[in-house]
Design a protein around this motif. Sequence first.
Motif, PDB file in Angstrom:
ATOM      1  N   SER A   1      -9.366 -25.887 -20.191  1.00 41.54           N
ATOM      2  CA  SER A   1      -8.502 -26.926 -21.815  1.00 41.54           C
ATOM      3  C   SER A   1      -8.473 -26.336 -22.886  1.00 41.54           C
ATOM      4  O   SER A   1      -7.656 -27.185 -23.213  1.00 41.54           O
ATOM      5  CB  SER A   1      -9.764 -28.771 -21.834  1.00 41.54           C
ATOM      6  N   GLY A   2      -8.446 -25.215 -22.920  1.00 38.15           N
ATOM      7  CA  GLY A   2      -8.199 -24.347 -24.350  1.00 38.15           C
ATOM      8  C   GLY A   2      -8.436 -24.823 -24.983  1.00 38.15           C
ATOM      9  O   GLY A   2      -9.498 -25.046 -26.168  1.00 38.15           O
ATOM     10  N   GLN A   3      -7.116 -24.755 -25.474  1.00 35.08           N
ATOM     11  CA  GLN A   3      -6.685 -25.096 -27.230  1.00 35.08           C
ATOM     12  C   GLN A   3      -6.776 -26.889 -27.041  1.00 35.08           C
ATOM     13  O   GLN A   3      -7.714 -27.270 -28.298  1.00 35.08           O
ATOM     14  CB  GLN A   3      -5.184 -25.508 -27.413  1.00 35.08           C
ATOM     15  N   LEU A   4      -6.970 -27.558 -26.872  1.00 35.29           N
ATOM     16  CA  LEU A   4      -7.149 -29.345 -26.567  1.00 35.29           C
ATOM     17  C   LEU A   4      -8.670 -29.069 -27.009  1.00 35.29           C
ATOM     18  O   LEU A   4      -9.371 -29.664 -27.873  1.00 35.29           O
ATOM     19  CB  LEU A   4      -6.597 -29.902 -25.674  1.00 35.29           C
ATOM     20  N   GLN A   5      -9.117 -28.707 -25.970  1.00 31.91           N
ATOM     21  CA  GLN A   5     -11.333 -28.446 -26.620  1.00 31.91           C
ATOM     22  C   GLN A   5     -11.409 -28.493 -27.736  1.00 31.91           C
ATOM     23  O   GLN A   5     -11.910 -28.997 -27.853  1.00 31.91           O
ATOM     24  CB  GLN A   5     -11.847 -28.461 -25.452  1.00 31.91           C
ATOM     25  N   ARG A   6     -10.704 -27.298 -28.441  1.00 28.56           N
ATOM     26  CA  ARG A   6     -11.116 -26.753 -29.450  1.00 28.56           C
ATOM     27  C   ARG A   6     -10.710 -27.435 -30.839  1.00 28.56           C
ATOM     28  O   ARG A   6     -11.369 -27.374 -31.443  1.00 28.56           O
ATOM     29  CB  ARG A   6     -10.513 -25.026 -29.543  1.00 28.56           C
TER      30      ARG A   6
END
Length: 95
Positions: free
Chosen positions: A19-24
Motif C-alpha cells: 500500500s506504500g504511501q497510503l499506509q505510511r
Amino acid sequence: PLVPCIGFGENEIYYCTESGQLQRRLCKVMRFSVPFLKHFVPRRAKVTVVVGEPIEFENETNVEKCHEIYLQHLKDFYNKERVKYGYANIDLEVI
C-alpha cells in the motif's frame, strides 16, 4: 525490566498488499501501522519467538529515552539472530 522479543515468521501469516504511501500516511496519523489484508483468515506458518535479555532502566529514565534504548537493543538482537532463522537478507524496519 523490558524484554525484547521477535517473532520470526510472523510476516508469513497474512497476505498483505503493498500500500506504500497510503499506509505510511495512516501510520503517521494513527501512530501505529495498519496492514492492508487480502484475506482475513491467517495462513498456517511456522513462527519462532526468540526472547532477548531483559533491559533494566533507572526509575528516572523518561519514556522517550527508554523507547530509544529498547529499539536499539531490539535492532541489535534482530541482527544477531536473523541469519539463524532465515532472515539474513532482510533488514529490520521500524516505522
